[in-house]
Design a protein around this motif. Structure first.
Motif, mmCIF file in Angstrom:
data_model
loop_
_atom_site.group_PDB
_atom_site.id
_atom_site.type_symbol
_atom_site.label_atom_id
_atom_site.label_comp_id
_atom_site.label_asym_id
_atom_site.label_seq_id
_atom_site.Cartn_x
_atom_site.Cartn_y
_atom_site.Cartn_z
ATOM 1 N N LEU A 253 0.916 -1.347 0.151
ATOM 2 C CA LEU A 253 0.153 0.011 0.026
ATOM 3 C C LEU A 253 0.723 1.537 0.040
ATOM 4 C CD1 LEU A 253 -2.798 -0.795 2.400
ATOM 5 C CD2 LEU A 253 -3.192 -0.257 0.003
ATOM 6 N N GLY A 254 2.243 1.040 0.320
ATOM 7 C CA GLY A 254 2.964 2.039 -0.019
ATOM 8 C C GLY A 254 3.854 2.354 1.290
ATOM 9 N N TYR A 255 3.634 1.526 2.496
ATOM 10 C CA TYR A 255 4.493 1.979 3.534
ATOM 11 C C TYR A 255 5.644 1.069 3.417
ATOM 12 C CZ TYR A 255 0.322 4.027 5.498
ATOM 13 O OH TYR A 255 -0.775 4.928 5.660
ATOM 14 N N ASP A 256 6.515 1.446 2.521
ATOM 15 C CA ASP A 256 7.811 1.010 2.088
ATOM 16 C C ASP A 256 8.727 1.800 1.594
ATOM 17 O OD1 ASP A 256 9.513 -1.256 2.044
ATOM 18 O OD2 ASP A 256 8.515 -2.204 0.390
ATOM 19 N N ARG A 257 9.956 1.674 1.541
ATOM 20 C CA ARG A 257 10.926 2.514 0.853
ATOM 21 C C ARG A 257 11.333 2.023 -0.302
ATOM 22 N NH1 ARG A 257 15.411 4.911 4.994
ATOM 23 N NH2 ARG A 257 15.339 2.625 5.226
ATOM 24 N N CYS A 258 11.484 2.571 -1.458
ATOM 25 C CA CYS A 258 11.734 2.233 -2.814
ATOM 26 C C CYS A 258 13.309 2.407 -2.786
ATOM 27 C CB CYS A 258 10.983 2.860 -3.856
ATOM 28 S SG CYS A 258 11.573 2.273 -5.563
ATOM 29 N N PRO A 259 14.105 1.603 -3.198
ATOM 30 C CA PRO A 259 15.440 1.659 -3.440
ATOM 31 C C PRO A 259 15.716 2.534 -4.548
ATOM 32 C CG PRO A 259 15.172 -0.533 -3.034
ATOM 33 C CD PRO A 259 13.803 -0.120 -3.289
ATOM 34 N N PRO A 260 16.909 3.604 -4.274
ATOM 35 C CA PRO A 260 17.749 3.503 -3.324
ATOM 36 C C PRO A 260 17.209 4.505 -2.097
ATOM 37 C CG PRO A 260 18.441 5.023 -4.949
ATOM 38 C CD PRO A 260 17.190 4.418 -5.589
ATOM 39 N N GLY A 261 16.319 4.969 -2.430
ATOM 40 C CA GLY A 261 15.673 5.971 -0.914
ATOM 41 C C GLY A 261 14.312 6.735 -1.153
ATOM 42 N N VAL A 262 13.531 6.388 -1.905
ATOM 43 C CA VAL A 262 12.187 7.071 -2.135
ATOM 44 C C VAL A 262 11.110 6.650 -1.205
ATOM 45 C CG1 VAL A 262 10.413 7.641 -3.956
ATOM 46 C CG2 VAL A 262 12.888 7.205 -4.568
ATOM 47 N N GLY A 263 10.647 7.822 -0.436
ATOM 48 C CA GLY A 263 9.392 7.455 0.154
ATOM 49 C C GLY A 263 9.812 7.638 1.833
ATOM 50 N N TRP A 264 10.958 7.828 2.392
ATOM 51 C CA TRP A 264 11.398 7.805 3.649
ATOM 52 C C TRP A 264 10.482 8.719 4.444
ATOM 53 C CZ3 TRP A 264 13.228 12.456 4.945
ATOM 54 C CH2 TRP A 264 14.171 13.334 4.115
ATOM 55 N N LEU A 265 10.485 8.423 5.820
ATOM 56 C CA LEU A 265 9.793 9.352 6.775
ATOM 57 C C LEU A 265 11.072 9.733 7.939
ATOM 58 C CD1 LEU A 265 7.586 10.975 7.943
ATOM 59 C CD2 LEU A 265 6.761 8.615 9.086
ATOM 60 N N GLU A 266 11.538 10.884 8.053
ATOM 61 C CA GLU A 266 12.519 11.189 9.104
ATOM 62 C C GLU A 266 13.687 10.345 8.901
ATOM 63 O OE1 GLU A 266 12.586 13.429 11.624
ATOM 64 O OE2 GLU A 266 11.020 14.666 10.422
ATOM 65 N N MET A 267 14.128 9.980 7.630
ATOM 66 C CA MET A 267 15.232 9.123 7.158
ATOM 67 C C MET A 267 14.974 7.660 7.563
ATOM 68 S SD MET A 267 16.932 11.412 5.551
ATOM 69 C CE MET A 267 18.326 10.554 5.212
ATOM 70 N N ASN A 268 13.931 7.386 7.982
ATOM 71 C CA ASN A 268 13.329 6.044 8.332
ATOM 72 C C ASN A 268 12.349 5.301 7.622
ATOM 73 O OD1 ASN A 268 14.116 5.338 11.433
ATOM 74 N ND2 ASN A 268 13.177 7.367 11.441
ATOM 75 N N ASP A 269 12.426 4.072 7.053
ATOM 76 C CA ASP A 269 11.522 3.206 6.529
ATOM 77 C C ASP A 269 10.054 3.937 6.929
ATOM 78 O OD1 ASP A 269 9.681 1.201 5.643
ATOM 79 O OD2 ASP A 269 11.087 -0.250 5.735
ATOM 80 N N PRO A 270 9.198 4.030 6.051
ATOM 81 C CA PRO A 270 7.925 4.735 6.247
ATOM 82 C C PRO A 270 6.970 3.721 7.104
ATOM 83 C CG PRO A 270 7.852 4.398 4.094
ATOM 84 C CD PRO A 270 9.486 4.314 4.645
ATOM 85 N N TYR A 271 7.537 2.256 6.830
ATOM 86 C CA TYR A 271 6.611 1.304 7.895
ATOM 87 C C TYR A 271 6.497 1.518 9.107
ATOM 88 C CZ TYR A 271 4.745 -3.201 8.916
ATOM 89 O OH TYR A 271 3.859 -4.061 9.269
ATOM 90 N N ILE A 272 7.443 2.463 9.592
ATOM 91 C CA ILE A 272 7.744 2.726 11.113
ATOM 92 C C ILE A 272 6.295 3.473 11.692
ATOM 93 C CG2 ILE A 272 8.678 5.113 10.923
ATOM 94 C CD1 ILE A 272 10.550 4.013 13.439
ATOM 95 N N TRP A 273 5.514 3.921 10.644
ATOM 96 C CA TRP A 273 4.431 4.762 10.774
ATOM 97 C C TRP A 273 3.271 3.782 11.492
ATOM 98 C CZ3 TRP A 273 3.538 9.719 12.345
ATOM 99 C CH2 TRP A 273 2.268 10.094 12.278
#
Length: 289
Positions: A253-273
Motif C-alpha cells: 500500500l506504500g508503507y515501504d521505501r523504494c531503493p535507493p531511497g524514495v519515500g522515507w519518513l524522518e530518514m526511516n522506513d515509512p513502515y515505522i508509522w
C-alpha cells in the motif's frame, strides 16, 4: 479476430509472464474463489448501490464507480497477493537498474506499490469508453519498460454484450504516434471470479452494455515504487484499517521505501508509522501526537 490467452491459477508463472510481455494481457479464469468473492460483494455492494452515476462522458454517464477499496473491506489480500498477479508484477517491473555511487557500481531493484483501486459497474445504455493507456498518467513515452500492471476482477460475468473490458493485444509495443481503433479491440469474456491481468501500456476501455444486467468489475493497479500513486492510499485508507492487513499488503500500500531511497519518513522506513506508539515516538518524536 484473435482471442486473449486464458489460463488457470495454477499456470506456470514464467509462461504467464511471457504471454503478458508478448500480448500485454491474459485472462485467469479462476482468479478468485467464490467465498471471497461473496465476501467482497457483502462489503462493497451497499456503497456501490448508493453511488450516483459518474458525471462525465469519460468515466461513463451510466457507470457507477467506488474507490478507496482498502478502506471499505479487509478481504483484498487474496486479490493483491494472487501468485500470478503479484508474481507477474514483480517479475516484469522489479528488474535491476544499474547505477554508480562514487566508484561503486550497484544494481538497484525498485519496489512496487498498490496505486489505483476502483469498483466499476457498467449499466444498460452505457457506451464504449474511449480506448486509453493507464500508464499515460505518468507522462511516459512508449514503447518502454513497464511501469504498471493491473487486474480487472470480474465481480459479475463479463461478456461482449454487457461491457466486458475491451483490450488491444500487443498495443503496449506501439509508439505514441499510433492511435487505437475500436475494431482492433477484443472484449474480455470471463465468469464471476475471473481476472484480466494487463500491462499499463495496453490500450483498453470499458465496453458497451446492451443487456438488462449491470457488469461489475474491480480494478487494482501496481505501479513502480518510485512513481506517485494514482490514488493517494495514505489519505484513502485510515491507519487503523491498514493495520488489519498483513505486513506484505501494508508495504504494498506504500508503507515501504523504494531503493535507493524514495519515500522515507524522518530518514526511516515509512513502515515505522504503522509500529506501536512507543516505537513511533522514539523514531519520529514530534510527528507522533
Amino acid at each position: 479476430m484473435a482471442s486473449l490467452t486464458r489460463v488457470r491459477s495454477d499456470a506456470d508463472l514464467d509462461d504467464v509472464v511471457a504471454v503478458l510481455e508478448r500480448d500485454g494481457a491474459v485472462i485467469v479464469e479462476d482468479f478468485l474463489d467464490t467465498e471471497t468473492l461473496a465476501g467482497l460483494w457483502a462489503d462493497l455492494e451497499p456503497t456501490l448501490q448508493a453511488q450516483s452515476y459518474s458525471d462525465n462522458w469519460y468515466d461513463g454517464l451510466r457507470t457507477r464507480r467506488v474507490s478507496s477499496l482498502f478502506a471499505r473491506t479487509t478481504r483484498l489480500t487474496p486479490v493483491v497477493t494472487h501468485r500470478l498477479f503479484l508474481g507477474a508484477a514483480r517479475a516484469i517491473m522489479q528488474k535491476p537498474i544499474p547505477m554508480w555511487i562514487g566508484k561503486s557500481r550497484q544494481d538497484m531493484v525498485p519496489s512496487i506499490q498498490i496505486s489505483a483501486t476502483q469498483l466499476v459497474q457498467i449499466h444498460k445504455g452505457q457506451g464504449k469508453q474511449p480506448l486509453h493507456r493507464d500508464d499515460a498518467l505518468h507522462l511516459r513515452p512508449h514503447p518502454g519498460p513497464t511501469s504498471r500492471v493491473m487486474v480487472m476482477l470480474a465481480m459479475s460475468e463479463f461478456t461482449a454484450d454487457n461491457g466486458g473490458t475491451l483490450v488491444i493485444p500487443g498495443s503496449h509495443h506501439w509508439d505514441d504516434e499510433r492511435a487505437p481503433a475500436t475494431e482492433e479491440a477484443i472484449p474480455t469474456e470471463m465468469p464471476p471470479g475471473g481476472g484480466l491481468i494487463w500491462l499499463g501500456g495496453v490500450y483498453h476501455g470499458g465496453g458497451r452494455n446492451v443487456t438488462d444486467s449491470p457488469r461489475t468489475g474491480m480494478t487494482i493497479a501496481y505501479d513502480l515504487g518510485n512513481l506517485r500513486q494514482e490514488e493517494n492510499q495514505y489519505l484513502a485508507v485510515p491507519r487503523e484499517r491498514v493495520l488489519e492487513y498483513p505486513e506484505e499488503v501494508r508495504r504494498l500500500l506504500g508503507y515501504d521505501r523504494c531503493p535507493p531511497g524514495v519515500g522515507w519518513l524522518e530518514m526511516n522506513d515509512p513502515y515505522i508509522w504503522l509500529e506501536s506508539e512507543e516505537v513511533r515516538h522514539a523514531a519520529l518524536g514530534h510527528l507522533v501526537s
